[in-house]
Design an enzyme around this catalytic site. Structure first.
Site, PDB file in Angstrom:
ATOM      1  N   LYS A 270       0.837  -1.204   0.000  1.00  0.00           N
ATOM      2  CA  LYS A 270       0.000   0.000   0.000  1.00  0.00           C
ATOM      3  C   LYS A 270       0.866   1.247   0.000  1.00  0.00           C
ATOM      4  CE  LYS A 270      -3.897  -1.724   2.775  1.00  0.00           C
ATOM      5  NZ  LYS A 270      -4.897  -1.557   1.709  1.00  0.00           N
ATOM      6  N   ARG A 344     -10.659 -11.357   1.671  1.00  0.00           N
ATOM      7  CA  ARG A 344     -11.540 -12.384   1.093  1.00  0.00           C
ATOM      8  C   ARG A 344     -10.921 -13.772   1.186  1.00  0.00           C
ATOM      9  NH1 ARG A 344     -11.493  -9.040  -4.377  1.00  0.00           N
ATOM     10  NH2 ARG A 344     -11.470  -7.481  -2.734  1.00  0.00           N
TER      11      ARG A 344
HETATM   12  N1  BES Z   1      -8.338  -3.621   4.328  1.00  0.00           N
HETATM   13  C1  BES Z   1      -8.417  -3.136   3.007  1.00  0.00           C
HETATM   14  C2  BES Z   1      -9.686  -2.319   2.736  1.00  0.00           C
HETATM   15  C3  BES Z   1      -9.760  -1.001   3.458  1.00  0.00           C
HETATM   16  C4  BES Z   1      -9.322   0.147   2.822  1.00  0.00           C
HETATM   17  C5  BES Z   1     -10.316  -0.896   4.706  1.00  0.00           C
HETATM   18  C6  BES Z   1      -9.407   1.361   3.450  1.00  0.00           C
HETATM   19  C7  BES Z   1     -10.411   0.328   5.352  1.00  0.00           C
HETATM   20  C8  BES Z   1      -9.951   1.457   4.722  1.00  0.00           C
HETATM   21  C9  BES Z   1      -8.378  -4.287   2.002  1.00  0.00           C
HETATM   22  O1  BES Z   1      -7.695  -5.412   2.410  1.00  0.00           O
HETATM   23  C10 BES Z   1      -7.695  -3.743   0.802  1.00  0.00           C
HETATM   24  O2  BES Z   1      -6.524  -3.525   0.894  1.00  0.00           O
HETATM   25  N2  BES Z   1      -8.412  -3.502  -0.273  1.00  0.00           N
HETATM   26  C11 BES Z   1      -7.833  -2.852  -1.414  1.00  0.00           C
HETATM   27  C12 BES Z   1      -7.970  -3.706  -2.610  1.00  0.00           C
HETATM   28  C13 BES Z   1      -7.352  -3.105  -3.840  1.00  0.00           C
HETATM   29  C14 BES Z   1      -5.874  -3.414  -3.867  1.00  0.00           C
HETATM   30  C15 BES Z   1      -8.012  -3.662  -5.055  1.00  0.00           C
HETATM   31  C16 BES Z   1      -8.627  -1.572  -1.588  1.00  0.00           C
HETATM   32  O3  BES Z   1      -9.846  -1.623  -1.507  1.00  0.00           O
HETATM   33  O4  BES Z   1      -7.997  -0.520  -1.731  1.00  0.00           O
HETATM   34 MN    MN Z   2      -5.627  -5.290   1.859  1.00  0.00          MN
END
Ligand code: BES
Ligand code: MN
Ligand code: ZN
Length: 492
Positions: A270, A344
């Site tokens: 991230k 997931r």
């Molecule tokens: N835990 C995150 C989702 C999330 C994002 C929760 C912001 C709370 C605040 C999840 O595991 C994730 O990283 N999702 C990504 C997926 C992307 C790489 C397609 C997302 O939604 O940014």
């Molecule tokens: Mn994630």
């Protein structure tokens, strides 16, 4: 109970001793002070007579009374008052009282649709019981701490006393459960590892006589739980699946909660901004643990099974990679297209087990997608279920508890996008409809069950630094789930 403040119902005359009496006043109306003693009514009238007093929202005027102080609070136009504004008012007054060292706080509630009836009384009692919540375990004594409230007294609208008395009694352990979930959720990942959460859950289970089992690495391998093993593979803190069991008769209800103790994204790392907030990626698991505790406390007549898949998603030479193919307990395989779509994968393992163990209803809570926040902002959680009856029940429960929930689609068109090249599934498709494609992925792990729902709580599980008040975990979903379970089992 630590971190909740005792709430009780009081009378207007004589008024229980209090340091601050908060009285609401709608714009263009005079304060509703019927039944209060002469000195208090005169004090309210004094403030309302000041030049500039209009009862605007957030307008506040204080005056000393021999027995304490009165704060007259504008609520704006009567017809504009919503639950959001009312609860913000309750919290604002409690904050101000703490800052000023007023420990005993009393609210005189006006007559309004937002203050009348069982659901309103429960919402208000819950918010007030939590109005003194804070996570200050890591603040040193030298850091200024706010004084605490010692009690909150509600003066209900006339005729609502019995409703409020019942609501206050019912809400005490709900508030304690929410405070517990917040404490766990707020705990940073250097302390809140999968092992630490296992220890906390074990303690709670022991105290409450809750059945408790843990699948550690070896059992995960035996059962083919490829999601947990992959996502948790890079961390020095090994993954595990906790399972709690409460109650011995009634419908089998499974609750599953995402427990990623820290989500760095893994190899698909991230960006740095706000990555610290990924300590909250375990809030789904914290909510279902608190619900297990609550179900035991209230002896709800159901067989509740709670599943908490726990893993830390970090980088290492042992981390899972993009391109890897993993296998789940139900035999399905998935190709990893992005290691940041980890939730997931661990949920697939846990939901497979829940459905295999005979769940009749399965509710799953996860901070799953940023896409859900894109769609709904930080105001509502996303609800995904193929079952219209279940959707209606959950939406009605959320309406009553004031936790906003909005149904979004899940269906075959989204599932199609999740097909893999060299595996049955892939864990990330295109940029579009990310919340619904995630839900479609999960739909492959419920066996033949149709009464299942996924609640994407990414936007509501915590309040971010950038939002205007009280950053931290919220405990979202606990109240609405309790409301749903009460109705499901016919418990008052
Ligand atoms: N835990 C995150 C989702 C999330 C994002 C929760 C912001 C709370 C605040 C999840 O595991 C994730 O990283 N999702 C990504 C997926 C992307 C790489 C397609 C997302 O939604 O940014
Ligand atoms: Mn994630
Ligand atoms: Zn995540």
């Amino acid at each position: 109970m630590k971190n909740t403040v005792p709430v009780s119902i009081g009378s207007r005359e004589p008024l229980d001793e209090c340091d601050l009496l908060a009285v609401a006043c709608f714009a263009g109306e005079s304060p509703e002070v019927e039944g209060l003693g002469e000195a208090w009514r005169a004090a309210a009238a004094r403030v309302a007579a000041r030049t500039g007093w209009e009862g605007r929202p957030e307008q506040r005027g204080e005056t000393a009374v021999e027995q304490g102080a009165l704060s007259l609070c504008g609520l704006g136009r009567r017809e504009d008052l919503t639950w959001r504004k009312l609860s913000a008012w309750l919290v604002r007054v409690a904050d101000a009282a703490q800052v000023n060292g007023a420990a005993r706080l009393t609210f005189l509630l006006p007559r309004h649709r937002e203050t009348m009836g069982e659901a309103a009384a429960e919402r208000i009692a819950r918010v007030l019981a939590l109005s003194d919540y804070r996570f200050d375990r890591f603040l040193s004594a030298a850091t200024a701490r706010r004084p605490r409230l010692s009690r909150v007294t509600i003066l209900p609208p006339a005729g609502e006393e019995a409703t409020y008395a019942a609501a206050v009694a019912r809400t005490a352990s709900l508030a304690a459960a929410i405070a517990l979930a917040r404490d766990l959720g707020n705990t940073p990942a250097n302390e809140a590892t999968p092992l630490w959460l296992e220890e906390r859950a074990a303690e709670l289970a022991r105290e409450r006589g809750i059945g408790f089992t843990v699948l550690h690495r070896e059992e995960l391998e035996q059962r083919g739980m490829g999601g947990l093993l992959a996502v948790g593979g890079g961390a020095i803190h090994p993954p595990r699946l906790l399972r709690l069991e409460v109650g011995s008769e009634g419908p089998i209800v499974a609750l599953v909660g995402k427990g990623v103790t820290f989500d760095s994204g893994g190899i698909s790392i991230k960006p740095a901004a706000d990555m610290d907030e990924m300590k909250y990626d375990k809030c789904g698991a914290c909510a279902v643990l608190a619900l297990a505790w609550l179900a035991a406390d209230l002896a709800l007549p159901l067989r509740l099974r709670v599943y908490m898949p726990l893993a830390e998603n970090v980088l290492d030479s042992r981390s899972y990679r993009p391109g890897d193919i993993i296998r789940f307990p139900n035999g399905k395989t998935a190709e990893i297209t992005n290691t940041d779509c980890e939730g997931r994968l661990i949920l697939a393992d846990a939901m497979s087990l829940a459905s295999e163990e005979g769940a009749e209803v399965l509710l799953e809570y996860s901070t799953l997608t940023g896409a859900c926040i894109m769609a709904l902002g930080r105001h509502a959680a996303g609800l995904f279920t193929p079952d219209d009856g279940l959707a209606a029940d959950l939406l009605a429960a959320a309406e009553r508890t004031g936790e906003k929930l909005w149904r979004l689609p899940v269906g075959p068109e989204y599932l199609e996008e999740m097909k893999g090249v060299h595996a049955d599934l892939r864990n990330l498709a295109t940029r579009w409809g990310g919340a619904s494609t995630a839900a479609a992925f999960l739909s492959q792990f419920v066996g033949g069950l149709t009464r299942w729902a996924h609640l994407d709580i990414a936007g509501v599980a915590y309040v971010g630094r950038d939002q205007n008040s009280h950053p931290g975990a919220t405990g979202y979903g606990i109240a609405l789930t309790l409301d749903y379970l009460r109705r499901l089992t016919g418990t008052p």
